[in-house]
Structures are given as structure tokens and as C-alpha cells.
Scaffold this motif. Sequence first.
Motif, PDB file in Angstrom:
ATOM      1  N   CYS A   1     -64.431 -29.460 -19.273  1.00 43.80           N
ATOM      2  CA  CYS A   1     -63.237 -30.296 -19.354  1.00 43.80           C
ATOM      3  C   CYS A   1     -63.159 -31.114 -20.643  1.00 43.80           C
ATOM      4  O   CYS A   1     -62.083 -31.524 -21.051  1.00 43.80           O
ATOM      5  CB  CYS A   1     -63.147 -31.211 -18.142  1.00 43.80           C
TER       6      CYS A   1
ATOM      7  N   TYR B   1     -69.535 -29.660 -21.136  1.00 48.41           N
ATOM      8  CA  TYR B   1     -68.597 -29.953 -20.065  1.00 48.41           C
ATOM      9  C   TYR B   1     -67.308 -29.211 -20.402  1.00 48.41           C
ATOM     10  O   TYR B   1     -66.702 -29.478 -21.439  1.00 48.41           O
ATOM     11  CB  TYR B   1     -68.355 -31.452 -19.976  1.00 48.41           C
TER      12      TYR B   1
ATOM     13  N   GLY C   1     -64.896 -35.460 -17.731  1.00 50.78           N
ATOM     14  CA  GLY C   1     -66.327 -35.498 -18.040  1.00 50.78           C
ATOM     15  C   GLY C   1     -67.134 -36.446 -17.185  1.00 50.78           C
ATOM     16  O   GLY C   1     -68.123 -37.020 -17.652  1.00 50.78           O
ATOM     17  N   LYS C   2     -66.736 -36.650 -15.932  1.00 52.36           N
ATOM     18  CA  LYS C   2     -67.461 -37.592 -15.088  1.00 52.36           C
ATOM     19  C   LYS C   2     -68.067 -36.948 -13.833  1.00 52.36           C
ATOM     20  O   LYS C   2     -69.163 -37.290 -13.437  1.00 52.36           O
ATOM     21  CB  LYS C   2     -66.527 -38.736 -14.644  1.00 52.36           C
ATOM     22  N   CYS C   3     -67.338 -36.044 -13.209  1.00 53.63           N
ATOM     23  CA  CYS C   3     -67.768 -35.565 -11.888  1.00 53.63           C
ATOM     24  C   CYS C   3     -68.873 -34.522 -11.955  1.00 53.63           C
ATOM     25  O   CYS C   3     -69.527 -34.239 -10.967  1.00 53.63           O
ATOM     26  CB  CYS C   3     -66.583 -35.004 -11.120  1.00 53.63           C
ATOM     27  N   GLY C   4     -69.083 -33.921 -13.133  1.00 51.06           N
ATOM     28  CA  GLY C   4     -70.175 -32.974 -13.316  1.00 51.06           C
ATOM     29  C   GLY C   4     -69.861 -31.523 -12.973  1.00 51.06           C
ATOM     30  O   GLY C   4     -70.566 -30.624 -13.412  1.00 51.06           O
ATOM     31  N   HIS C   5     -68.815 -31.284 -12.194  1.00 51.64           N
ATOM     32  CA  HIS C   5     -68.595 -29.938 -11.656  1.00 51.64           C
ATOM     33  C   HIS C   5     -68.436 -28.831 -12.687  1.00 51.64           C
ATOM     34  O   HIS C   5     -68.800 -27.690 -12.443  1.00 51.64           O
ATOM     35  CB  HIS C   5     -67.347 -29.939 -10.762  1.00 51.64           C
ATOM     36  N   CYS C   6     -67.859 -29.138 -13.821  1.00 52.45           N
ATOM     37  CA  CYS C   6     -67.476 -28.076 -14.748  1.00 52.45           C
ATOM     38  C   CYS C   6     -68.563 -27.751 -15.746  1.00 52.45           C
ATOM     39  O   CYS C   6     -68.340 -27.004 -16.683  1.00 52.45           O
ATOM     40  CB  CYS C   6     -66.236 -28.516 -15.507  1.00 52.45           C
TER      41      CYS C   6
ATOM     42  N   MET D   1     -63.180 -27.595 -11.485  1.00 57.22           N
ATOM     43  CA  MET D   1     -63.056 -28.920 -12.088  1.00 57.22           C
ATOM     44  C   MET D   1     -62.534 -29.913 -11.071  1.00 57.22           C
ATOM     45  O   MET D   1     -61.691 -29.567 -10.243  1.00 57.22           O
ATOM     46  CB  MET D   1     -62.062 -28.893 -13.242  1.00 57.22           C
ATOM     47  N   LYS D   2     -63.009 -31.113 -11.160  1.00 62.97           N
ATOM     48  CA  LYS D   2     -62.499 -32.158 -10.288  1.00 62.97           C
ATOM     49  C   LYS D   2     -61.846 -33.261 -11.107  1.00 62.97           C
ATOM     50  O   LYS D   2     -60.666 -33.523 -10.988  1.00 62.97           O
ATOM     51  CB  LYS D   2     -63.631 -32.709  -9.412  1.00 62.97           C
ATOM     52  N   CYS D   3     -62.641 -33.924 -11.954  1.00 65.66           N
ATOM     53  CA  CYS D   3     -62.107 -35.113 -12.615  1.00 65.66           C
ATOM     54  C   CYS D   3     -61.328 -34.794 -13.890  1.00 65.66           C
ATOM     55  O   CYS D   3     -60.395 -35.496 -14.227  1.00 65.66           O
ATOM     56  CB  CYS D   3     -63.239 -36.089 -12.921  1.00 65.66           C
ATOM     57  N   GLY D   4     -61.751 -33.784 -14.625  1.00 60.42           N
ATOM     58  CA  GLY D   4     -61.098 -33.442 -15.888  1.00 60.42           C
ATOM     59  C   GLY D   4     -61.485 -34.326 -17.061  1.00 60.42           C
ATOM     60  O   GLY D   4     -61.026 -34.115 -18.178  1.00 60.42           O
TER      61      GLY D   4
HETATM   62  S1  FES Z   1     -64.150 -31.717 -14.416  1.00 60.73           S
HETATM   63 FE1  FES Z   1     -65.366 -33.440 -13.883  1.00 60.73          FE
HETATM   64  S2  FES Z   1     -66.887 -33.361 -15.439  1.00 60.73           S
HETATM   65 FE2  FES Z   1     -65.532 -31.793 -16.056  1.00 60.73          FE
END
Ligand code: FES
Lengths: 279, 347
Positions: free
Chosen positions: A261, A259, A248-253, A243-246
Motif C-alpha cells: 500500500c 508494504y 502502511g499500518k495494518c500489516g496485511h499487504c 489490504m485493510k488500512c491502505g
Molecule cells: S494495507 Fe494496511 S499496511 Fe498496507
Amino acid sequence: MKNIYLPQLGKIKRVQKETSDVKTFTLAPLRGAGFTFFLKEKIKFIPGQFLEISVFGTGEAPFSISSSPTQKDLQISIKDVGSVTSALHNLRKGQVIGLRGPFGNGFPIKDIRGYDILFVGGGIGLAPLRSLINYILDKRKNFERIIILYGAKNPEELVFKDELKGWERRKDVELLVTVDEGDGKWKRNVGVVTTLFEKIKVNPKKAFAFVCGPPVMIPFVIEGLVKIGLKDERIFANLERYMKCGVGKCGHCNIGPKYTCLDGPVFSYKEIKGLSKEF
Amino acid sequence: MRDWILYKEHTFPLIRRLNKHFEIIAPVEGKGGDIVFDPITSEHDVVLDFTNTIMPPKRFFFPQFETLFSWKGKEFTLAPPRGAGLTVPLKTKRRIIFGIRPCDFSGILFLDGYYALAYEDNYYFTRRNNTLFILLGCNEPQEHCFCLSAGTGPFLKRGFDIQLTDLKDRYYVQIGSRKGKELIERYDYFFRPASREEKEENIQTVREAERKFKEEVDFDLVAKKMENEEVPESLWQELAVRCQNCGGCSYVCPTCFCFNLIDRVTGKEEGKRMRTWDSCTFSGYTRMAGGYNPREEKKDRVKRRFYHKLVYEPQQFGMHGCVGCGRCVTTCLGNINMPRVMHEIMK
Ligand code: FES
Ligand SMILES: Cc1cc2nc3c(=O)[nH]c(=O)nc-3n(C[C@H](O)[C@H](O)[C@H](O)COP(=O)(O)OP(=O)(O)OC[C@H]3O[C@@H](n4cnc5c(N)ncnc54)[C@H](O)[C@@H]3O)c2cc1C
Ligand code: SF4
Ligand code: SF4
């Protein structure tokens, strides 16, 4: 518009060593009375939610809140695995961190009142479960049986050792602990956490189960719970994703259309079953 | 709303006027001779007979590198804390994007939807809300364009502030928002109301443009086949062999929004948190502590990209993650691209 990436400043109030590579940190706001959390309800956060913790200069990473919202202290318990986690491990009392959150859905605390609650944890995976366990213990009369199955690699790797002793002493908690490899002094179960299933009797109609641990453990535990007869929608697992942003924006999770996060990190088995083989 | 006419010889004077009050971002000739979106210094920089720019103007809302905040001071190394704090560098001017193509603007509409889910991305929206969009519809679609199939061009029916149609010596001007209406009213001396014949001419121009498309795909059919798992794994396997993990397809794509967050130390007790573009095709994108990676295989990552755009995003908020701009067709080294993959699935 709120700045969703800007952390609040906090400081380390206390550090507690759990194992050779796990520490529990008690956090306090840098100034003022308390952290401003996004939740507006009476409760500060829901057990199972996580915080994005910054060590400025190293980065940010997600950690489940390991304390209960019924307690005064805000705690996270961290295993040293990489850059942010080891930077955190190097911090001493009084040093500054950044904090965002709480994020994620948390455990379905409203739906589980009046039920037997079965916890299955592995290693550091006990951290988010601890938040819910202590929450339930503080509202003990609202719940029926409380069964905790916990496993670690070896006796040294068990986290929250003092608390485990406390839970063991309580008559209203059934705690079973296991290790993959015992040492000379270890007198309890040896084997992976699923070997504990034989030692308990659960009435699947009356129970909810919560699972958290390393990714390899989760499918086996779920399989065991399904065998006991628990319905898919009564089995919950915390899924860990990069996870990066937590928010729901960065897409990673992302896992399939979900999502982690936002829709997670707590998912019912019913939900994850449909998410292909990715989990 | 009433439609207007702008004579082509009035276009540069209009841009000069607008440039007094707004930052104007328009297609200009870049250093290498490519046409790119950039802030203009003079109206003469603007190139309006371009096909499309190599990059969409996404970066003016979601820059490739951006500082989210910076920090300074002892506070971060020592107790007890005093004074210092975090500073946010976000500042924006009022801007006009002039000459953005309908597909790229649809990319912005897509990001509007995505970045507002659950939490609003304040960095994106601060810039976005400060920007007015003047679209230039496409009379001559390119070989790889398939916006017609995507429902994102060659002209839009709504959503824009202002849309221009090229009628040879004039532009037909449509207003799509209050912001657009106010702008035309403020500079009304550059415009005159469109006649009935010109309205008809506009309709004909749009029809003619729509007939010129060579590329046609069926988004609904493809999504249905993917949802029903009717796509053989061998297709993803074959694409994986060709994928070079370069991330180019995500970087040129008007709708790809993924990013990474990193800290940069800029001095003693000084640094900043930045966000940078990222791509789901990179293997590090999902790798977790302990080395576990849910999408370790390249096949799963390539598959993810197409499922995300064609199946998950429509499910999540009702828009395709592809606006048919055709950029990934020309960018991909391995010749993996959206229309080609869609044709394979449609077979
Ligand atoms: S942690 Fe960035 S979208 Fe879920
Ligand atoms: C919702 C959630 C709750 C979590 N709760 C806890 C907790 O209570 N206690 C705990 O100790 N850990 C927890 N984790 C895991 C923790 O976030 C990672 O251990 C941490 O991010 C690693 O960061 P690092 O900078 O130390 O590692 P890095 O130096 O960045 O990397 C070391 C390894 O970790 C991987 N990694 C990097 N960032 C992440 C990430 N965000 N998530 C997973 N792997 C990552 C890297 O790919 C690499 O393999 C949780 C993770 C999630 C998603
Ligand atoms: S997937 Fe390709 S064609 Fe579709 S919008 Fe992105 S770059 Fe353009
Ligand atoms: S997941 Fe991949 S396809 Fe989807 S927005 Fe991110 S980079 Fe683009």
C-alpha cells in the motif's frame, strides 16, 4: 493530526455495467465542490493509485482509480467477488459511500515521457491501466508508440468495451485483444494474453511495459517481456495484496520488507524479483 | 540531568497525589490472581513486587477492540443526503503508566517509530502523547528474559520520562524527558536529590542485574544468517508442524501491531467501524479475492513472523521487532518462541 481512518463521504453519480459482474462507478462528493485529496500537487492523483471505498455496515476495500486525472469524472471499476464488492454492486445512483485516499505510489509517470509504452492487461486488471492509458492519450504528443495487449476469459468478460472500440479506431494506438475461449462471433485472437507477444514488434530499448491482471498471469507476462529484451527496471506490475488500512499500518499487504500500500501497488520487476517467491 | 531519591514509604502517597490529576495505570492483581496493568481506583491496588504482567500495556495505546468511528442516519441508505455524518469517539485523559518494565516501554518506543511511518496513526498518538511513563527497572530478570541481548533492558539509558531503580528501601529516580522533569518539579516534596554514594549504588545494582541473565542471544548474527538465506527451510517446516495458528504470540507481543478493520451494525441505520488485533500467523491474513493466498502454507507464515521481526523491521526503521520480554516463550502451545528459534539459527 489528520484522521487517516476517517473516510470522506461521497455518493454514486453514475453506474455503468461493463460485464455480468463488473460495473464502473462514477463518484462525487456528498457535499461541496470536490474530494479533498492528500496530494498537494497540481494533479489530483497519479494513475495507478487506489482508493479505500466504504460501504458502511459492510466494510472497506481498495480499488484502483480507473479514470485519468486529466478527466473530470472520478471512477472505479469493480468486479463482484465478495461482500464489499457485491454491496457496491447493489448501490444505485445517489447512494452514499465513504472514500479514503488516494493511496499508493502510482505509475512512474515522470520517467516514461518520450518512450514507447506497452500495456499488458488481463480481465479487470485493465482498470488501473485505463487510468494511465487515458492520461497518456490526453498528452499524446509526449509519448511514442502506444501498444495495448488485453485478454479476458471470453468476449463477454472484456471490460470498457466502448472504449476498446475507440482505441481500436485510433491510428496512434495499437490494440490487440484476445480471449481464452471465443464464441461463434469472435474473429480475433484466441489464447492467453502472452500469445499476443508474437504479433507485435517492440524495440526493448525504447519501451516501458505495464502489467496488471490476475496473480497467475503476472509471472508469465513478465517472463515474456524479459524474453523480448526489456530491462527489469522498465517492467512494472501492479501487485494485488489483501489490504485493510491502505496507509502502511495494518500489516496485511506486506511482501518481504515492502508494504504494497505504501511502496506499491506498482512495482518494477527489479524490485519484486528480490522479494522472494512470495509475489 | 540531576537524579533523585524516592523513599518507598512515600511511593503510595505520591501515587495518591498523582491520581488526583492523572489516570494511573499500574500493575494490579487481576481477578484470576495474575498481575495485570489496569487503571487503579486506589493507590493500595498497586503491586510493585511483580516480575512482569502477562500482557504488556500495549492495549492502552492500541486496544484489542476499538471503535474508529460510528455512523448514524438515513444518509447511508437514501438520497438526497442531509445532516448526519461520522462521529469519532476518540477521547483520552492525561495518564501515567506507573511501573512499566523497560522491555515493554521499548515496545512503546518501537510502536512510536512504526506508527509514524508515512502517515501518523492519530488514534495511537493521541493516547501516546497524553501519557507519561514511569519505568521500574528490573533487578531480577526472569528465566526467559533476554532484554539485555535485545538492548532494551534491564534498565534503559534514555527514552523514558522517569525510571526507577529499586535500592531496597528507596527508589533511585532518573529523569529522561521534559515531561518527567516537570512532574518531579511539581511534586518535589516527595523527592530529594541523590547523593554520590546512591549514584554509585545505582550503577552497581544495574551491573548486578545484568549479570543475572540466563538467556543470551545474538540478534546481529541471527539477522545476518537469515538475510544470507543460511537458515535451512527444514527449520521453518519443523516449526510449522508445531504452530497451532492461535495468534497468541502476536497478542502477547509488545511490538506486534497488525490489525483488522471490520464494520459492526448496531441498529437501524447505525453502526461503527472497528479495528481489532490480528496476526500474520492466521491463514486468512493474506488470502485474497478468488482464493489466491501468497502465504497459504503455514511454513511461510511462521517464517514471515520471524523475518518480519528480525530482518525486515531493522531494515525498515532500525529497530528489532523483538524486545526480549519472553512472553511468547510461556504463551506458545507448540513451544515455538523467539529465543529458541534464535538459538536454532545461531547453531
Ligand atoms: S494495507 Fe494496511 S499496511 Fe498496507
Ligand atoms: C491496490 C488494489 C487495487 C485494486 N483494484 C481493484 C479494482 O480496480 N477493481 C476490482 O474489482 N478489484 C480491485 N482490487 C481487489 C479488491 O480490493 C477486492 O476484490 C476486494 O477487496 C474484495 O472485497 P470483498 O469484500 O468484496 O470480498 P470479501 O467478501 O472480503 O472476500 C472475498 C474474497 O476476497 C478476499 N479479499 C478480501 N479483502 C480483500 C482485499 N482487500 N484485497 C484482495 N482480496 C481481498 C477474501 O479473502 C476472499 O477470498 C484491488 C485490490 C488492491 C489491493
Ligand atoms: S517476540 Fe516474544 S520475546 Fe520478543 S518481544 Fe515479542 S513476545 Fe516478547
Ligand atoms: S506481521 Fe506478524 S510478527 Fe509482524 S507485527 Fe504483524 S503479527 Fe506481529
